[in-house]
Design a protein around this motif. Structure first.
Motif, PDB file in Angstrom:
ATOM      1  N   ALA A 206       4.534  41.024 -17.534  1.00 54.49           N
ATOM      2  CA  ALA A 206       5.226  39.807 -17.955  1.00 54.49           C
ATOM      3  C   ALA A 206       6.706  40.054 -18.244  1.00 54.49           C
ATOM      4  CB  ALA A 206       4.548  39.223 -19.191  1.00 54.49           C
ATOM      5  N   ASN A 207       7.101  41.303 -18.491  1.00 56.78           N
ATOM      6  CA  ASN A 207       8.487  41.604 -18.810  1.00 56.78           C
ATOM      7  C   ASN A 207       8.779  43.060 -18.443  1.00 56.78           C
ATOM      8  OD1 ASN A 207       7.453  43.182 -21.048  1.00 56.78           O
ATOM      9  ND2 ASN A 207       7.202  41.230 -22.135  1.00 56.78           N
ATOM     10  N   ASP A 208      10.059  43.459 -18.607  1.00 55.93           N
ATOM     11  CA  ASP A 208      10.463  44.814 -18.225  1.00 55.93           C
ATOM     12  C   ASP A 208       9.740  45.872 -19.058  1.00 55.93           C
ATOM     13  OD1 ASP A 208      12.144  43.687 -16.390  1.00 55.93           O
ATOM     14  OD2 ASP A 208      13.989  44.022 -17.542  1.00 55.93           O
ATOM     15  N   ALA A 209       9.482  45.561 -20.340  1.00 57.56           N
ATOM     16  CA  ALA A 209       8.800  46.528 -21.211  1.00 57.56           C
ATOM     17  C   ALA A 209       7.410  46.863 -20.674  1.00 57.56           C
ATOM     18  CB  ALA A 209       8.703  45.976 -22.630  1.00 57.56           C
ATOM     19  N   GLU A 210       6.682  45.838 -20.192  1.00 56.26           N
ATOM     20  CA  GLU A 210       5.352  46.074 -19.642  1.00 56.26           C
ATOM     21  C   GLU A 210       5.432  46.852 -18.330  1.00 56.26           C
ATOM     22  OE1 GLU A 210       2.921  42.626 -19.365  1.00 56.26           O
ATOM     23  OE2 GLU A 210       3.055  42.151 -21.512  1.00 56.26           O
ATOM     24  N   LEU A 211       6.499  46.611 -17.562  1.00 56.80           N
ATOM     25  CA  LEU A 211       6.686  47.355 -16.308  1.00 56.80           C
ATOM     26  C   LEU A 211       6.904  48.842 -16.603  1.00 56.80           C
ATOM     27  CD1 LEU A 211       7.080  47.366 -13.226  1.00 56.80           C
ATOM     28  CD2 LEU A 211       9.514  46.916 -13.640  1.00 56.80           C
ATOM     29  N   PHE A 212       7.736  49.145 -17.599  1.00 58.78           N
ATOM     30  CA  PHE A 212       7.980  50.538 -17.951  1.00 58.78           C
ATOM     31  C   PHE A 212       6.716  51.188 -18.522  1.00 58.78           C
ATOM     32  CE2 PHE A 212      12.437  49.327 -17.635  1.00 58.78           C
ATOM     33  CZ  PHE A 212      12.997  50.478 -17.091  1.00 58.78           C
TER      34      PHE A 212
END
Length: 234
Positions: A206-212
């Motif tokens: 859902a956001n960059d934090a979850e991607l990382f």
């Protein structure tokens, strides 16, 4: 669960779907339809305000997943806002999604029901009854999809990505900005932004934090994309 009529709101940006669902609900003696909304702006306004002709608190929202154009977004963003601002309202989501990772994300968010728009509309009263009784409800087809997904490791999600989406995500995770990636591959920043967004959607991030976080689990940056096709200018 309620000991009275269930006060319900429908939200969908397709008028024909609204008409069909409304027709079904009007035949349910235990359901009082408070109103309909075609985007998140109308839906949130309806939940915030109690008009004189319907002063009751809304108990349940039956909403489409994809309703672009509203002030409160749609998809995961809208559902998260609904859960946060109206924690006492039960949510049943209608969707055409078949991506198991995204479906799993919706369930994990804590919605009470998840229905496949391709299923028979007569499944809606069954879902409402089950959810009103305090149970979770999943369409049979979606339950089968999620069950199959539960046996697959997260790394399998990568197979959903196109070559360019994987390449863009790897460069972004490596520290490059969207504009820097666009300059590097000689494409527009809009194209790169769309590829990043689509890639994250397929990975249910859902956001960059979850991607990382996903990268730390499966090592996206360590997976080289297949030999890419020659880049073309936009």
């Amino acid at each position: 669960m309620y000991g009275r009529k269930l006060h319900l709101v429908i939200a969908d940006d397709h008028p024909i779907v609204l008409m069909g669902v409304r027709a079904i609900l009007q035949n349910l003696p235990d359901v009082s339809l408070i109103g309909t909304a075609s985007n998140s702006t109308e839906l949130f306004e309806m939940l915030d305000a109690r008009p004189a002709d319907h002063p009751e608190q809304v108990d349940m929202v039956l909403t489409d997943y994809a309703m672009p154009g509203g002030a409160f977004g749609d998809g995961m963003e809208m559902l998260a806002r609904l859960k946060s601002r109206f924690p006492d309202v039960t949510l049943i989501v209608l969707t055409v999604l078949t991506n198991p990772a995204l479906l799993s994300k919706i369930v994990q968010l804590g919605v009470h029901g998840l229905l496949n728009k391709g299923s028979d509309l007569n499944e809606i009263p069954v879902a409402i009854k089950r959810v009103a009784a305090g149970y979770k409800y999943l369409s049979q087809s979606l339950a089968a999809t999620l069950e199959a997904q539960s046996t697959r490791p997260d790394v399998d999600k990568i197979a959903l990505l196109s070559k360019k989406e994987l390449e863009v995500l790897r460069m972004f995770l490596g520290g490059m900005s969207v504009q820097a990636i666009a300059d590097h591959v000689r494409r527009s920043s809009k194209t790169i932004s769309n590829q990043k967004r689509m890639g994250m959607m397929k990975l249910a991030c859902a956001n960059d934090a979850e991607l990382f976080q996903l990268n730390s689990q499966v090592g996206l940056t360590n997976i080289a994309p297949p030999e890419s096709e020659p880049q073309k200018r936009d």
